[in-house]
Structure formats: structure tokens, C-alpha cells
Design a protein around this motif. Sequence first.
Motif, PDB file in Angstrom:
ATOM      1  N   MET A 239       0.864  -1.186   0.000  1.00 49.10           N
ATOM      2  CA  MET A 239       0.000   0.000   0.000  1.00 49.10           C
ATOM      3  C   MET A 239       0.896   1.230   0.000  1.00 49.10           C
ATOM      4  O   MET A 239       1.706   1.411   0.908  1.00 49.10           O
ATOM      5  N   VAL A 240       0.749   2.067  -1.026  1.00 49.50           N
ATOM      6  CA  VAL A 240       1.540   3.289  -1.160  1.00 49.50           C
ATOM      7  C   VAL A 240       0.569   4.456  -1.148  1.00 49.50           C
ATOM      8  O   VAL A 240      -0.315   4.551  -2.002  1.00 49.50           O
ATOM      9  N   ALA A 241       0.715   5.359  -0.200  1.00 40.77           N
ATOM     10  CA  ALA A 241      -0.212   6.484  -0.059  1.00 40.77           C
ATOM     11  C   ALA A 241       0.557   7.798  -0.102  1.00 40.77           C
ATOM     12  O   ALA A 241       1.514   7.982   0.652  1.00 40.77           O
ATOM     13  N   CYS A 264      -9.486  -5.449  -1.324  1.00 44.48           N
ATOM     14  CA  CYS A 264      -8.101  -5.819  -1.047  1.00 44.48           C
ATOM     15  C   CYS A 264      -7.297  -5.592  -2.317  1.00 44.48           C
ATOM     16  O   CYS A 264      -7.845  -5.516  -3.419  1.00 44.48           O
ATOM     17  N   TYR A 265      -5.967  -5.493  -2.159  1.00 44.05           N
ATOM     18  CA  TYR A 265      -5.121  -5.066  -3.269  1.00 44.05           C
ATOM     19  C   TYR A 265      -3.787  -5.824  -3.280  1.00 44.05           C
ATOM     20  O   TYR A 265      -3.246  -6.154  -2.221  1.00 44.05           O
ATOM     21  N   GLY A 266      -3.272  -6.033  -4.484  1.00 45.06           N
ATOM     22  CA  GLY A 266      -1.896  -6.483  -4.619  1.00 45.06           C
ATOM     23  C   GLY A 266      -0.948  -5.316  -4.384  1.00 45.06           C
ATOM     24  O   GLY A 266      -0.226  -5.266  -3.388  1.00 45.06           O
ATOM     25  N   ILE A 267      -0.958  -4.350  -5.296  1.00 42.96           N
ATOM     26  CA  ILE A 267      -0.206  -3.101  -5.139  1.00 42.96           C
ATOM     27  C   ILE A 267      -1.177  -1.956  -5.383  1.00 42.96           C
ATOM     28  O   ILE A 267      -1.791  -1.867  -6.447  1.00 42.96           O
ATOM     29  N   VAL A 285       5.040   0.943 -11.626  1.00 46.12           N
ATOM     30  CA  VAL A 285       4.679  -0.402 -11.162  1.00 46.12           C
ATOM     31  C   VAL A 285       4.973  -1.343 -12.330  1.00 46.12           C
ATOM     32  O   VAL A 285       4.214  -1.398 -13.298  1.00 46.12           O
ATOM     33  N   ASP A 286       6.060  -2.078 -12.236  1.00 45.99           N
ATOM     34  CA  ASP A 286       6.609  -2.734 -13.427  1.00 45.99           C
ATOM     35  C   ASP A 286       7.023  -4.180 -13.138  1.00 45.99           C
ATOM     36  O   ASP A 286       7.644  -4.471 -12.109  1.00 45.99           O
ATOM     37  N   SER A 287       6.665  -5.072 -14.059  1.00 44.82           N
ATOM     38  CA  SER A 287       7.184  -6.453 -14.088  1.00 44.82           C
ATOM     39  C   SER A 287       6.894  -7.219 -12.804  1.00 44.82           C
ATOM     40  O   SER A 287       7.696  -8.052 -12.373  1.00 44.82           O
ATOM     41  N   ASN A 288       5.751  -6.952 -12.185  1.00 44.68           N
ATOM     42  CA  ASN A 288       5.324  -7.733 -11.033  1.00 44.68           C
ATOM     43  C   ASN A 288       4.471  -8.921 -11.491  1.00 44.68           C
ATOM     44  O   ASN A 288       3.825  -8.865 -12.539  1.00 44.68           O
TER      45      ASN A 288
END
Length: 514
Positions: A239-241, A264-267, A285-288
Motif C-alpha cells: 500500500m503506497v499512499a 483488497c489489493y496487490g499493489i 509499477v513494473d514487471s510484477n
Amino acid sequence: MDALIGEVLQQVRGIARDVLQREGVRLRTATVTQTDPVRITYDGEDDASVVPPRRAAVVALGDRVVVAKSRGQATILGVLGGGSQPGGGAHSPREGGIDGDGQSDESEAWESFLAGLPEGAVVQCPEGDQYRLDAPVRVQQPVIIRGGEWLVADDQYGLHITSGGVTVEDATLTGSGNGQNTDQRLIYALGTDSALLDEVTIRRCTLTGGLYSAIWLEWVRNFEVTDCVIEDVVYAAVMVASAKGGTASRNRIARITQGTLPQCYGIAVTDRTNNNAGRSEDVLVDSNIVTDVEWEALDTHSGRRIHFTSNVVNRCGSGISVLSGNSSRRIPVEDCVVTGNTISFVQSNPQDQGAIKFHGAQDDNRAPASGTITGNTVRGYDNPLHVWNVDREQFGCSGNSHPEVSWTDLPLRSPGWQDGPDVLQYMVDGNAIHLRGAPNKDGNATTGSTNTVGTLPEDYRPTDDRYLSYTWASSGDNTGLYRFRASGELQLLFESNPGSGGGYFPISASVSLT
């Protein structure tokens, strides 16, 4: 020289990170000597790589890499094994009386130990150590924590980071996995709107069993979450806020559940204040690889310049959601990019919310979203793309495995019109709407602005009235002219022989939406 080094540090920071990720390099303490040419000394050992001082500067970044900048080029000058960050030292938790047996609470000992270290110190946890944490461990100055298995209590934060310049790498953080508890975050970095935390880095960590998020970063700048494995977590893996710059890349995320929570969340890259100042910006948000997230695999709420690229999403309720949030959220996403992602759901998907969602704000003002959706592959979703309330002048959607809107029947509106041999349909892709079909007009249907064949949805209308090519009726010596209005009506505006009794009026046309 110090000023020059500071300037170059800003310019090569990203390059140094790339070198780090690619090479996994380590350095011992580096000393820079301003001679002609410049020399670098590692613990007293000369390096043969040299550069003239007036054309270059040498910088030490973290404990990782020394970079020279010369005429716009950045070059790694040397690598040695082991070592620490310049200005700090290599430390063992044994210095703080920390046993690492996993049996007794060591949170207080850890916090005291970290507080006594110099800024930039490296802590190397002995292999096999386990640290039981019954209370948060506050990390209050720049430090690198490497290794260790951290056992986090159900109702506590694990590592509570309140300083910039903190790196946690090669560590394992574990929650109990029993139920959910909104008081727990395995790693929690918290700045403020007036004092963002710079360069918080979580790298090559394994996080499991979290009861309310594994990694939570709030009011941070230039963060990094890379090469982590995050599994079996309630609510959010990452979680990025309210972040201003950062990267979440090459992480493997699986089995993120809602519990009793609505989502709910992955990223997730979101905001904290529902205004421009609090929105997240410039995040990659790359290559996950994200698997089995009950709600949304990847998400931004109100983000600006958030890029979702080359991710692989499997069996998630929704793949990538780019939107403002619920009806109380008034800040739309801006200049966001969704490109080169693969999103699959090969089994039944009870929460099929759409593989890619791109929405503007839902409040009364309905500010539109902007950005692009290109080159994505979607498999197994009934709703591959769902686009709503976008600024067509600042939005593009093309080159995906599915169009923005697949061929969809357009209901006929006015009396006297029926479906003909080919049902009237529309399709949207590449900022254009495509029309096809052959609706049938009988003697009860009039011609002109009072008679509408069908009306297109609000999001798929041209910016002004468009006149389509002439169409030849199936009966009589008759031709017609279709008009597609900015208000969405498709009208048969003109007939050359209106007394012919009507017939089928085929249409095959494409109209730009901008």
C-alpha cells in the motif's frame, strides 16, 4: 568538490540503482581524493579507474556502488565484496544484546540498538536469527538492515520507519496469518505531508501472514519495493499512499484476501487527503507477478503519472484499476499509463469487475481522467476493458487484445425502425467509434432531426455533429444520409425519395471521438 558531488548524486541516483539491481554489487568504504586525476580508495586499496576532476565527480551511493559522471555519461568505477555504507559501519545485533532465538520479545532491545548506531550504518543479521517483536521497532535514522526473520505480533507494526534513507533487504517478516487485525503492518513507513521520507527501500524481502498489509508506505518520496515475495496477506501486499516518486517492480504477490473488509489489493498507489497535494505521483509499477487477489491486483486512486507496465496478473477479481475511487473522491487520475500487461482469468471469475478499468471522478463535478491503455493482453474476463468519463483529447486506447468496447447492439429508439438482416451495432477502439448494421425503416418512420434510429452512450459520442456517407436503401430508388450528433443520436437525416416506403439502410462508418 562536495557541491559537485552533491549535484552529480542527484543525476546518477537512478543509474546507480539500475547497476545495483543488475549486478548486486557491494563496496567497502570509499574515499574520494581530489587529485589530478581523481582516485578512489577502498579501505586503503587503490582502484585503477581514474577520471580528471574538472570533468567528473565521484559519488558513493549507499553501500552499493561508486559512480563517475563525465560528460553526461555515468560509469561504475569499481566493485569489491562485503562492506558498508560510507559514513557508517558493519554491525551485528549481538552488539545490542539481541540473541535472535525467537523466544522472547526483542523489540525494545532492537529499538535501543538502532537508536545508538551512526547514520548510514549497516546491520547484518546472523543467518538463522529470529526476532520476536511484541511491539513496533522504530527505525528513526538512515540505516541498512540486512537479513533476519522477524516475527510480528498480531496487533503491532513490525518495523516502523520514521526516517528517510532506510533500507530493509534480504529479510523475512512473518505475521501469524490468523484472521485480520487493522493494527498490524509488517513494515510501516510513515512520513507527513510536510516531511516526506526520502528513499525508503524494501528489497529482496519475504513477507507472509500479515493481518492488514505487508508493506505500507505513506508520505514517502523516491521509494523502492523490488524483488520481494509477499503471500497470504489480508488487505494489501503493498500500500503506497501520497508518494512522490518511486518504483514497485519484480515482486511476486499471491493470495491477498479481503477478510471482512470491502476491498483488497496487490499493489495500490493511492492518496491520503483527497486533494491534489495528497495524490501520489510519478510511480512505476513494473514487471510484477500478481496472483489470486480477491479484489484488485494493481490499483491507483487519483494518481498522476502512475505507470503500470509489463505486469502479469492471474486470477484476480480485477486486473488493473485506474480511477478516483468512490463517489466521495473528487480527484481524477491524470496522465496514467497501462501498457504491455498480461491479465488472465482462465476459470470462473465470480468477481469479474473488468480486467482493466480506467475511470474519471465520480463526484458531482465528474472531472475526467487522462492517460493511455496500449498493448495489453486480456484473457478470460467478460469485461476486458471498462473506460468511463475520460478526456478524449487526452486519452488513448489502442493495440490491446480487445477493443475498448467490443461490438455491442445499439437499441433502436423511434417508431418505424426494426432490426434488419444485420443488427445495428457499435464498437469503440483507438478513440474512434465504429458503426455497422442495416436497420429497417417502414412507412411509420419519419426522416430528419425528429426521428432517431438509436442513441449512443454518453462516453462514446463525438465532440460535434458528424455527417456520415450516403447509404442506399434496399427498396426503391432511394438514398439516405446518416447524421451522428454530439448528443449521441444517430439519425437518418435525409432521403432522396422518401415516398419509396423505406427499406434497409445499411451503415458502415467510423467516427473520431476527438
